[in-house]
Design an enzyme around this catalytic site. Structure first.
Site, PDB file in Angstrom:
ATOM      1  CG  HIS A  71      50.355  98.041  48.098  1.00  0.00           C
ATOM      2  ND1 HIS A  71      49.358  98.561  48.904  1.00  0.00           N
ATOM      3  CD2 HIS A  71      51.280  99.018  47.968  1.00  0.00           C
ATOM      4  CE1 HIS A  71      49.679  99.792  49.255  1.00  0.00           C
ATOM      5  NE2 HIS A  71      50.836 100.097  48.695  1.00  0.00           N
ATOM      6  CB  CYS A  72      45.047  97.539  46.184  1.00  0.00           C
ATOM      7  SG  CYS A  72      44.587  95.811  45.892  1.00  0.00           S
ATOM      8  CB  ALA A  73      42.753  97.284  50.646  1.00  0.00           C
TER       9      ALA A  73
END
Length: 189
Positions: free
Chosen positions: A118-120
């Site tokens: 994941h990231c933002a």
């Protein structure tokens, strides 16, 4: 089998392909067996991760606002790996392609493991790392890796990451071609 006529799509062509299709998504989607791609909302929800059976988390926005996961946050039930990437076209994400591909490969070869990358928002940094994984570990050409993920999740890596993925595609294609050319043909005597 590797196509000897593989041509890396132009940046403009990649953006056209990525822009097509649905432009919204879920907080998390399984894009490859036991490999989930998601956003910070799902990454910060330990109960949902538990329900999904997540055993490992790769955070492509480690240390950034709202994405500051850690070993302490997840506890002993989830193994954590953080990459301090910026979602900026000038950020050198390619420096993490090999190490993240190796990590993802190792996790997915662990019986019972399920990995969240994941990231933002889950469309640029994390998607780029998953694309690189498919290219490095499964020898998928860039376009095939993108389409594999796009079947399950909307993604849109920034222009800088797309350029880095294009460079990886050309490098891997040249490496595979050299290996093919180096294989000696056996000639019966």
């Amino acid at each position: 089998m590797m196509d000897t006529q593989c041509v890396t799509p132009s940046l403009k062509e990649l953006e056209r392909i990525l822009y097509g299709g649905k432009r919204s998504g879920n907080h998390v989607d399984e894009v490859w067996p036991n490999l989930l791609l998601g956003d910070m909302s799902i990454a910060n929800d330990r109960y949902s991760l538990w329900k999904l059976g997540i055993s490992h988390v790769l955070n492509a926005a480690h240390g950034k606002a709202h994405c500051c996961g850690s070993h302490q946050f997840y506890g002993s039930c989830v193994e954590y790996y953080g990459v301090p990437a910026d979602d900026s076209p000038s950020f050198n994400l390619a420096a993490y392609f090999q190490s993240c591909a190796d990590y993802i490969h190792q996790v997915l070869n662990t019986p019972g493991a399920r990995l969240l990358v994941h990231c933002a928002v889950g469309v640029s940094r994390s998607a780029s790392l998953v694309i690189a994984y498919l290219m490095i570990q499964h020898r998928l050409p860039l376009l095939e890796a993108i389409n594999t993920i796009k079947q399950r999740r909307w993604i849109f890596p920034n222009r800088g990451f797309l350029q880095q993925l294009r460079a990886l595609d050309m490098k891997l294609h040249n490496t595979y071609m050299r290996r093919t050319e180096e294989v000696p043909l056996s000639v019966p005597l």
